[in-house]
Write a protein that holds these residues in place. Structure first.
Motif, PDB file in Angstrom:
ATOM      1  N   ASP A  59      54.343  52.013  49.836  1.00 50.08           N
ATOM      2  CA  ASP A  59      55.483  51.987  48.920  1.00 50.08           C
ATOM      3  C   ASP A  59      56.748  52.467  49.629  1.00 50.08           C
ATOM      4  O   ASP A  59      57.830  51.898  49.446  1.00 50.08           O
ATOM      5  CB  ASP A  59      55.215  52.866  47.698  1.00 50.08           C
ATOM      6  CG  ASP A  59      53.989  52.415  46.910  1.00 50.08           C
ATOM      7  OD1 ASP A  59      53.792  51.190  46.761  1.00 50.08           O
ATOM      8  OD2 ASP A  59      53.232  53.292  46.455  1.00 50.08           O
TER       9      ASP A  59
ATOM     10  N   ALA B 297      53.014  57.736  44.846  1.00 54.76           N
ATOM     11  CA  ALA B 297      53.385  56.640  45.749  1.00 54.76           C
ATOM     12  C   ALA B 297      52.647  56.789  47.072  1.00 54.76           C
ATOM     13  O   ALA B 297      52.272  57.882  47.484  1.00 54.76           O
ATOM     14  CB  ALA B 297      54.892  56.626  45.979  1.00 54.76           C
TER      15      ALA B 297
ATOM     16  N   ASP C 295      55.508  65.289  48.304  1.00 51.58           N
ATOM     17  CA  ASP C 295      56.928  65.469  48.051  1.00 51.58           C
ATOM     18  C   ASP C 295      57.617  66.049  49.284  1.00 51.58           C
ATOM     19  O   ASP C 295      57.124  66.994  49.893  1.00 51.58           O
ATOM     20  CB  ASP C 295      57.130  66.401  46.857  1.00 51.58           C
ATOM     21  CG  ASP C 295      58.585  66.531  46.462  1.00 51.58           C
ATOM     22  OD1 ASP C 295      59.340  65.555  46.638  1.00 51.58           O
ATOM     23  OD2 ASP C 295      58.966  67.609  45.980  1.00 51.58           O
TER      24      ASP C 295
ATOM     25  N   HIS D 259      64.341  58.031  50.381  1.00 48.57           N
ATOM     26  CA  HIS D 259      64.020  57.081  49.316  1.00 48.57           C
ATOM     27  C   HIS D 259      63.210  57.821  48.262  1.00 48.57           C
ATOM     28  O   HIS D 259      62.194  58.424  48.561  1.00 48.57           O
ATOM     29  CB  HIS D 259      63.206  55.901  49.866  1.00 48.57           C
ATOM     30  CG  HIS D 259      63.922  55.146  50.939  1.00 48.57           C
ATOM     31  ND1 HIS D 259      64.889  54.214  50.657  1.00 48.57           N
ATOM     32  CD2 HIS D 259      63.850  55.211  52.286  1.00 48.57           C
ATOM     33  CE1 HIS D 259      65.366  53.722  51.787  1.00 48.57           C
ATOM     34  NE2 HIS D 259      64.752  54.323  52.793  1.00 48.57           N
ATOM     35  N   ARG D 260      63.671  57.772  47.029  1.00 49.48           N
ATOM     36  CA  ARG D 260      62.955  58.425  45.932  1.00 49.48           C
ATOM     37  C   ARG D 260      61.869  57.474  45.427  1.00 49.48           C
ATOM     38  O   ARG D 260      62.139  56.325  45.095  1.00 49.48           O
ATOM     39  CB  ARG D 260      63.912  58.768  44.803  1.00 49.48           C
ATOM     40  CG  ARG D 260      64.934  59.790  45.232  1.00 49.48           C
ATOM     41  CD  ARG D 260      65.680  60.358  44.043  1.00 49.48           C
ATOM     42  NE  ARG D 260      66.768  61.203  44.470  1.00 49.48           N
ATOM     43  CZ  ARG D 260      66.647  62.470  44.809  1.00 49.48           C
ATOM     44  NH1 ARG D 260      65.469  63.040  44.787  1.00 49.48           N
ATOM     45  NH2 ARG D 260      67.690  63.182  45.185  1.00 49.48           N
ATOM     46  N   LEU D 261      60.655  58.012  45.355  1.00 49.33           N
ATOM     47  CA  LEU D 261      59.510  57.226  44.927  1.00 49.33           C
ATOM     48  C   LEU D 261      58.783  57.973  43.823  1.00 49.33           C
ATOM     49  O   LEU D 261      58.841  59.205  43.757  1.00 49.33           O
ATOM     50  CB  LEU D 261      58.558  57.000  46.111  1.00 49.33           C
ATOM     51  CG  LEU D 261      59.165  56.238  47.295  1.00 49.33           C
ATOM     52  CD1 LEU D 261      58.247  56.317  48.500  1.00 49.33           C
ATOM     53  CD2 LEU D 261      59.416  54.792  46.919  1.00 49.33           C
ATOM     54  N   PRO D 262      58.079  57.267  42.970  1.00 54.07           N
ATOM     55  CA  PRO D 262      57.352  57.942  41.890  1.00 54.07           C
ATOM     56  C   PRO D 262      56.176  58.750  42.429  1.00 54.07           C
ATOM     57  O   PRO D 262      55.660  58.471  43.511  1.00 54.07           O
ATOM     58  CB  PRO D 262      56.866  56.789  41.009  1.00 54.07           C
ATOM     59  CG  PRO D 262      56.875  55.593  41.889  1.00 54.07           C
ATOM     60  CD  PRO D 262      57.943  55.816  42.913  1.00 54.07           C
ATOM     61  N   SER D 263      55.762  59.737  41.659  1.00 53.68           N
ATOM     62  CA  SER D 263      54.594  60.527  42.009  1.00 53.68           C
ATOM     63  C   SER D 263      53.405  59.591  42.198  1.00 53.68           C
ATOM     64  O   SER D 263      53.228  58.640  41.440  1.00 53.68           O
ATOM     65  CB  SER D 263      54.307  61.529  40.890  1.00 53.68           C
ATOM     66  OG  SER D 263      53.175  62.287  41.190  1.00 53.68           O
TER      67      SER D 263
END
Length: 140
Positions: free
Chosen positions: A21, A17, A46, A11-15
């Protein structure tokens, strides 16, 4: 996100996170899963893997040093994650007692986690010899 979640996977999450989240992105934990040992306020790194729903103390197996914030429910072996292990889990490492384990957790909190195992050298109480003993047993 893997383990006992509704939608495991990448799952891609914003920096910036947090674990909470990631848990939301994975559809939440499956019914009946205890999240008490999961620090949902911790900022993610990351490439980190969050594993939900196994007994505490079981590190996740991964070639990238995945975080062990729970587990998949089946015993696995691998490095102890400096970014998610509890004081009790760190205390099981050779040469690490409760005080040094707390120093590791404090460093992690103050610096937003470990980006590499080499950062362990910066923790108060970790000298060259202790680092050499711990290096093969831990991951970021």
């Amino acid at each position: 996100m893997s383990g006992k979640v509704r939608r495991p996977g990448i799952h891609r999450l914003p920096s910036g996170a947090r674990v909470a989240d990631a848990l939301r992105a994975a559809g939440g934990a499956r019914p009946g899963i205890d999240l008490a040992g999961l620090n949902r306020a911790r900022v993610l790194m990351d490439g980190e893997q969050i594993v939900v729903g196994a007994p505490p103390g079981l590190p996740a197996a991964s070639g990238t040093g995945a975080a062990a914030t729970g587990g998949s429910g089946s015993p696995t072996t691998g490095p102890v994650s400096l970014n998610s292990a509890t004081v009790e889990q760190l205390d099981t490492l050779p040469g690490v007692g409760p005080v040094l384990a707390q120093h590791i957790v404090d460093y992690r909190t103050q610096h937003g986690g470990f980006r590499s195992v080499d950062e362990l050298r910066e923790v108060n109480g970790i000298g060259d010899r202790r680092f050499a003993d711990l290096q093969p047993l831990v991951g970021p």
